[in-house]
Design an enzyme around this catalytic site. Structure first.
Site, PDB file in Angstrom:
ATOM      1  N   HIS A 118       1.002  -1.383   0.090  1.00 48.10           N
ATOM      2  CA  HIS A 118       0.008  -0.135   0.052  1.00 48.10           C
ATOM      3  C   HIS A 118       0.938   1.323  -0.041  1.00 48.10           C
ATOM      4  CE1 HIS A 118      -2.904   2.907   1.936  1.00 48.10           C
ATOM      5  NE2 HIS A 118      -3.821   2.092   1.265  1.00 48.10           N
ATOM      6  N   LYS A 229     -18.461   3.183 -16.560  1.00 48.40           N
ATOM      7  CA  LYS A 229     -17.148   3.612 -17.070  1.00 48.40           C
ATOM      8  C   LYS A 229     -16.216   3.460 -15.951  1.00 48.40           C
ATOM      9  CE  LYS A 229     -19.872   7.105 -19.432  1.00 48.40           C
ATOM     10  NZ  LYS A 229     -20.294   8.481 -19.836  1.00 48.40           N
TER      11      LYS A 229
END
Ligand SMILES: NC(=O)c1ccc[n+]([C@@H]2O[C@H](COP(=O)([O-])OP(=O)(O)OC[C@H]3O[C@@H](n4cnc5c(N)ncnc54)[C@H](O)[C@@H]3O)[C@@H](O)[C@H]2O)c1
Length: 348
Positions: A118, A229
């Protein structure tokens, strides 16, 4: 209640904690900087709140305390790095530094990273390039959180995407966003307040869209921004990170909070040297002109100000670097529990 702290105090605390578990000072400083920047910019989800989980993962050996990063491929404007499970912030910093150097030589570069962790806020790395008069595109994959459009299973991460461009205005233009419509935290907040969530934020466990926050939290899902999208964008980010780097992607990646295994996270850093396209000062001036069109546009009823991407966060950061950075009671308690477990002084 929230206590306010000077950035320097938070920085010392975080560095001390990281160094206590064997992180070298220079790397601790990089990890700390991304968290303090996040808190200062009002993105508390990626601030010091993450320090306890980073430390747990370091102690388990899932995040290397000392980075080992190898260059697996290096070819003019491109490179592939293997982070060997080092801290995401350290690996991503090296990748962006390399991308900046290569873009300076070839005009455009792309550095791909596998086996990282991360990396915090994508903005941090994009801004490094913007400060060098380059345009940057930064992305990362994450553990899956979202279903594909119409699906009822977590397949795609909320894969962050940041794009930064310099401007002769006050700040660079900086879009920095997750590809989920909202973070889960906002859904928990709505549930606690007893209010419905807007359409498009979440689905229940059957995959059906819902405005009931409890149904989302009870085995449901956060949804991609902008429907199909956003789903498409999240999928493309997986291809541009986990797939092209030769790393893990989608369902191969366990949650960061699963303390039984490593995570292999991938990133992509793209840098574009503006001077290969046009005079840099001219670009920055035109970027400011574009910003002016946005800022001076006619406002909808009830709207006081129009903002450029990143502008709200830059404003918050500027204030907090003088007035102090708030730390919530819950985060403070977690940080002091961590300090106590490492026999370090509390953050008081
Ligand atoms: N490392 C990871 O795995 C990971 C995963 C997800 C998100 N993140 C980070 O989380 C952070 C938060 O992401 P988010 O999507 O919740 O951010 P957000 O929704 O708060 O903001 C997204 C973008 O919209 C812009 N914006 C917001 N309100 C605006 C307005 N009124 N006018 C103009 N622009 C506006 C912001 O400046 C920002 O660029 C980011 O820093 C991201 O990099 C990291």
């Amino acid at each position: 209640m929230k206590m306010q702290y000077k950035a320097s105090k938070l920085r010392d605390f975080s560095n001390r904690v990281l160094m206590k578990v064997g992180v070298p000072e220079e790397e601790a400083e990089i990890i700390t900087t991304t968290m303090i920047e996040a808190d200062a910019r009002g993105i508390h989800s990626h601030g010091l709140m993450r320090l306890p989980i980073y430390i747990q993962r370091i102690q388990k050996g899932y995040i290397r305390n000392e980075a080992e990063i190898t260059v697996e491929k290096d070819n003019k404007g491109t490179a592939v790095l293997d982070g060997h499970f080092s801290a995401g912030q350290v690996v991503a910093t090296k990748a962006m530094d390399m991308a900046i150097e290569k873009a300076g030589e070839y005009g455009i570069s792309a550095v791909s990273v596998r086996n990282s962790n991360h990396f915090g806020i994508a903005a941090h790395y994009a801004l490094k390039a913007a400060k060098k008069n380059m345009i940057a595109i930064v992305m990362s994959n994450t553990a899956p959180l979202m279903p594909p459009t119409g699906g009822a299973e977590k397949v795609l991460g909320n894969n962050p995407l940041a794009i930064a461009a310099p401007s002769s205005g006050k700040n660079p233009v900086l879009l920095d966003m997750a590809l989920s419509n909202v973070a889960l935290g906002k859904i928990i907040f709505a549930k606690n307040k007893g209010v419905l969530i807007p359409d498009g934020w979440g689905a229940d466990k059957s995959g059906a869209p819902t405005t009931d926050p409890s149904s989302v939290l009870d085995g449901g899902f956060v949804l991609p921004v902008g429907g199909p999208k956003g789903f498409g964008l999240a999928l493309m980010v997986e291809l541009l990170t986990g797939v092209i780097s030769g790393g893990d992607f989608s369902k191969m990646i366990p949650s960061m909070y699963d303390l039984s295994q490593k995570q292999s996270i991938s990133h992509l850093m793209i840098a574009i040297d503006i001077s290969f396209f046009m005079d840099v000062d001219r670009f920055k001036g035109l970027s400011e002109t574009l910003g002016g069109y946005v800022k001076n546009a006619i406002k909808a009823p009830g709207v006081e100000d129009l903002y450029l991407p990143g502008e709200i966060e830059f404003g918050v950061e500027e204030k907090r670097m003088t007035s102090g950075i708030p730390v919530s009671d819950g985060v403070l308690e977690d940080l002091n529990k961590l300090a106590s477990s490492l026999e370090l002084p509390f953050l008081d």
